[in-house]
Design a protein around this motif. Sequence first.
Motif, PDB file in Angstrom:
ATOM      1  N   LEU A 107       0.828  -1.209   0.000  1.00  0.00           N
ATOM      2  CA  LEU A 107       0.000   0.000   0.000  1.00  0.00           C
ATOM      3  C   LEU A 107       0.862   1.258   0.000  1.00  0.00           C
ATOM      4  CD1 LEU A 107      -2.793  -1.129   2.472  1.00  0.00           C
ATOM      5  CD2 LEU A 107      -2.980  -0.870  -0.006  1.00  0.00           C
ATOM      6  N   GLU A 108       1.996   1.203   0.691  1.00  0.00           N
ATOM      7  CA  GLU A 108       2.921   2.344   0.683  1.00  0.00           C
ATOM      8  C   GLU A 108       3.479   2.561  -0.721  1.00  0.00           C
ATOM      9  OE1 GLU A 108       5.626   1.308   3.824  1.00  0.00           O
ATOM     10  OE2 GLU A 108       4.183   1.853   5.382  1.00  0.00           O
ATOM     11  N   ASP A 109       3.779   1.467  -1.428  1.00  0.00           N
ATOM     12  CA  ASP A 109       4.253   1.562  -2.817  1.00  0.00           C
ATOM     13  C   ASP A 109       3.190   2.180  -3.718  1.00  0.00           C
ATOM     14  OD1 ASP A 109       6.630   0.381  -2.083  1.00  0.00           O
ATOM     15  OD2 ASP A 109       6.187  -1.565  -2.993  1.00  0.00           O
ATOM     16  N   VAL A 110       1.946   1.737  -3.548  1.00  0.00           N
ATOM     17  CA  VAL A 110       0.840   2.272  -4.357  1.00  0.00           C
ATOM     18  C   VAL A 110       0.713   3.768  -4.121  1.00  0.00           C
ATOM     19  CG1 VAL A 110      -1.672   2.266  -4.657  1.00  0.00           C
ATOM     20  CG2 VAL A 110      -0.436   0.103  -4.508  1.00  0.00           C
ATOM     21  N   LYS A 111       0.769   4.170  -2.858  1.00  0.00           N
ATOM     22  CA  LYS A 111       0.649   5.592  -2.519  1.00  0.00           C
ATOM     23  C   LYS A 111       1.801   6.378  -3.148  1.00  0.00           C
ATOM     24  CE  LYS A 111      -1.195   9.121  -0.560  1.00  0.00           C
ATOM     25  NZ  LYS A 111      -2.193   9.814  -1.362  1.00  0.00           N
ATOM     26  N   ALA A 112       2.998   5.813  -3.122  1.00  0.00           N
ATOM     27  CA  ALA A 112       4.164   6.474  -3.718  1.00  0.00           C
ATOM     28  C   ALA A 112       3.987   6.611  -5.237  1.00  0.00           C
ATOM     29  CB  ALA A 112       5.439   5.695  -3.395  1.00  0.00           C
ATOM     30  N   MET A 113       3.426   5.585  -5.873  1.00  0.00           N
ATOM     31  CA  MET A 113       3.207   5.609  -7.329  1.00  0.00           C
ATOM     32  C   MET A 113       2.124   6.603  -7.722  1.00  0.00           C
ATOM     33  SD  MET A 113       3.241   1.747  -8.809  1.00  0.00           S
ATOM     34  CE  MET A 113       3.200   0.590  -7.464  1.00  0.00           C
ATOM     35  N   LYS A 114       1.059   6.648  -6.932  1.00  0.00           N
ATOM     36  CA  LYS A 114      -0.128   7.421  -7.302  1.00  0.00           C
ATOM     37  C   LYS A 114      -0.148   8.839  -6.730  1.00  0.00           C
ATOM     38  CE  LYS A 114      -2.269   4.525  -9.873  1.00  0.00           C
ATOM     39  NZ  LYS A 114      -2.471   4.876 -11.279  1.00  0.00           N
ATOM     40  N   GLY A 115       0.569   9.050  -5.636  1.00  0.00           N
ATOM     41  CA  GLY A 115       0.600  10.379  -5.029  1.00  0.00           C
ATOM     42  C   GLY A 115      -0.791  10.871  -4.662  1.00  0.00           C
TER      43      GLY A 115
ATOM     44  N   LEU B  23      -2.801  -8.326  -2.981  1.00  0.00           N
ATOM     45  CA  LEU B  23      -2.545  -7.944  -4.369  1.00  0.00           C
ATOM     46  C   LEU B  23      -1.215  -7.210  -4.420  1.00  0.00           C
ATOM     47  CD1 LEU B  23      -5.783  -8.182  -4.557  1.00  0.00           C
ATOM     48  CD2 LEU B  23      -5.451  -6.762  -6.553  1.00  0.00           C
ATOM     49  N   GLN B  24      -0.557  -7.292  -5.542  1.00  0.00           N
ATOM     50  CA  GLN B  24       0.715  -6.591  -5.700  1.00  0.00           C
ATOM     51  C   GLN B  24       0.468  -5.129  -6.065  1.00  0.00           C
ATOM     52  OE1 GLN B  24       3.517  -8.017  -4.663  1.00  0.00           O
ATOM     53  NE2 GLN B  24       2.123  -9.686  -4.190  1.00  0.00           N
ATOM     54  N   ALA B  25       1.449  -4.293  -5.805  1.00  0.00           N
ATOM     55  CA  ALA B  25       1.324  -2.851  -6.029  1.00  0.00           C
ATOM     56  C   ALA B  25       0.995  -2.543  -7.489  1.00  0.00           C
ATOM     57  CB  ALA B  25       2.606  -2.139  -5.600  1.00  0.00           C
ATOM     58  N   LYS B  26       1.623  -3.248  -8.415  1.00  0.00           N
ATOM     59  CA  LYS B  26       1.393  -2.999  -9.845  1.00  0.00           C
ATOM     60  C   LYS B  26      -0.076  -3.265 -10.204  1.00  0.00           C
ATOM     61  CE  LYS B  26       3.311  -4.219 -14.383  1.00  0.00           C
ATOM     62  NZ  LYS B  26       2.154  -4.737 -15.083  1.00  0.00           N
ATOM     63  N   GLU B  27      -0.621  -4.375  -9.718  1.00  0.00           N
ATOM     64  CA  GLU B  27      -2.024  -4.708  -9.974  1.00  0.00           C
ATOM     65  C   GLU B  27      -2.952  -3.629  -9.417  1.00  0.00           C
ATOM     66  OE1 GLU B  27      -3.195  -9.133  -9.420  1.00  0.00           O
ATOM     67  OE2 GLU B  27      -1.437  -8.799  -8.149  1.00  0.00           O
ATOM     68  N   LEU B  28      -2.698  -3.217  -8.189  1.00  0.00           N
ATOM     69  CA  LEU B  28      -3.533  -2.200  -7.547  1.00  0.00           C
ATOM     70  C   LEU B  28      -3.429  -0.871  -8.282  1.00  0.00           C
ATOM     71  CD1 LEU B  28      -3.012  -2.927  -3.765  1.00  0.00           C
ATOM     72  CD2 LEU B  28      -5.173  -2.952  -4.995  1.00  0.00           C
ATOM     73  N   SER B  29      -2.224  -0.518  -8.687  1.00  0.00           N
ATOM     74  CA  SER B  29      -2.002   0.733  -9.407  1.00  0.00           C
ATOM     75  C   SER B  29      -2.782   0.745 -10.723  1.00  0.00           C
ATOM     76  CB  SER B  29      -0.500   0.914  -9.651  1.00  0.00           C
ATOM     77  OG  SER B  29      -0.274   2.133 -10.290  1.00  0.00           O
ATOM     78  N   GLU B  30      -2.741  -0.382 -11.439  1.00  0.00           N
ATOM     79  CA  GLU B  30      -3.473  -0.490 -12.709  1.00  0.00           C
ATOM     80  C   GLU B  30      -4.988  -0.431 -12.479  1.00  0.00           C
ATOM     81  OE1 GLU B  30      -1.906  -4.097 -14.399  1.00  0.00           O
ATOM     82  OE2 GLU B  30       0.003  -3.122 -14.932  1.00  0.00           O
ATOM     83  N   LEU B  31      -5.453  -1.078 -11.424  1.00  0.00           N
ATOM     84  CA  LEU B  31      -6.866  -1.036 -11.085  1.00  0.00           C
ATOM     85  C   LEU B  31      -7.319   0.388 -10.778  1.00  0.00           C
ATOM     86  CD1 LEU B  31      -7.492  -4.036  -8.712  1.00  0.00           C
ATOM     87  CD2 LEU B  31      -9.071  -3.263 -10.458  1.00  0.00           C
ATOM     88  N   LEU B  32      -6.549   1.072  -9.960  1.00  0.00           N
ATOM     89  CA  LEU B  32      -6.875   2.442  -9.569  1.00  0.00           C
ATOM     90  C   LEU B  32      -6.899   3.381 -10.776  1.00  0.00           C
ATOM     91  CD1 LEU B  32      -4.888   2.480  -6.269  1.00  0.00           C
ATOM     92  CD2 LEU B  32      -7.325   2.981  -6.448  1.00  0.00           C
ATOM     93  N   ALA B  33      -6.025   3.134 -11.739  1.00  0.00           N
ATOM     94  CA  ALA B  33      -5.956   3.980 -12.936  1.00  0.00           C
ATOM     95  C   ALA B  33      -7.289   4.000 -13.677  1.00  0.00           C
ATOM     96  CB  ALA B  33      -4.836   3.500 -13.854  1.00  0.00           C
ATOM     97  N   GLN B  34      -8.043   2.929 -13.590  1.00  0.00           N
ATOM     98  CA  GLN B  34      -9.360   2.859 -14.254  1.00  0.00           C
ATOM     99  C   GLN B  34     -10.359   3.848 -13.657  1.00  0.00           C
ATOM    100  OE1 GLN B  34     -10.931  -1.183 -14.348  1.00  0.00           O
ATOM    101  NE2 GLN B  34      -8.844  -1.968 -14.181  1.00  0.00           N
TER     102      GLN B  34
END
Length: 98
Positions: free
Chosen positions: A33-41, A85-96
């Motif tokens: 989740l910390e990685d996702v937050k770092a990716m998405k800001g 879930l992995q950060a990449k999967e979550l990041s891609e999901l959130l992008a939608q």
Amino acid sequence: MEKFDDLITSNIPVLVDFYAEWCGPCKMMKPILEDVKAMKGEKVRVVKVDVDKHQELAAYYQIQSVPTLMIFKDGKQLWRQSGVLQAKELSELLAQYE
């Protein structure tokens, strides 16, 4: 402290992690989740909800297992899945939903 309903009515996606302190897989989600937050800001908000401390909320959303992840936007639940879930999967999901 903001109320949960106020948090999820945001116009940016809100990723909610329903977790428990005693749950091994939940501990694995923390750095993800910390990685996702770092990716998405600022494009996403990450909220953690301890099911033991917030039993009414967990019951309302019928949380059967932890971790359970949900994405909300404008007060609507858009997605839900239990497990890690992995950060990449979550990041891609959130992008939608951005």
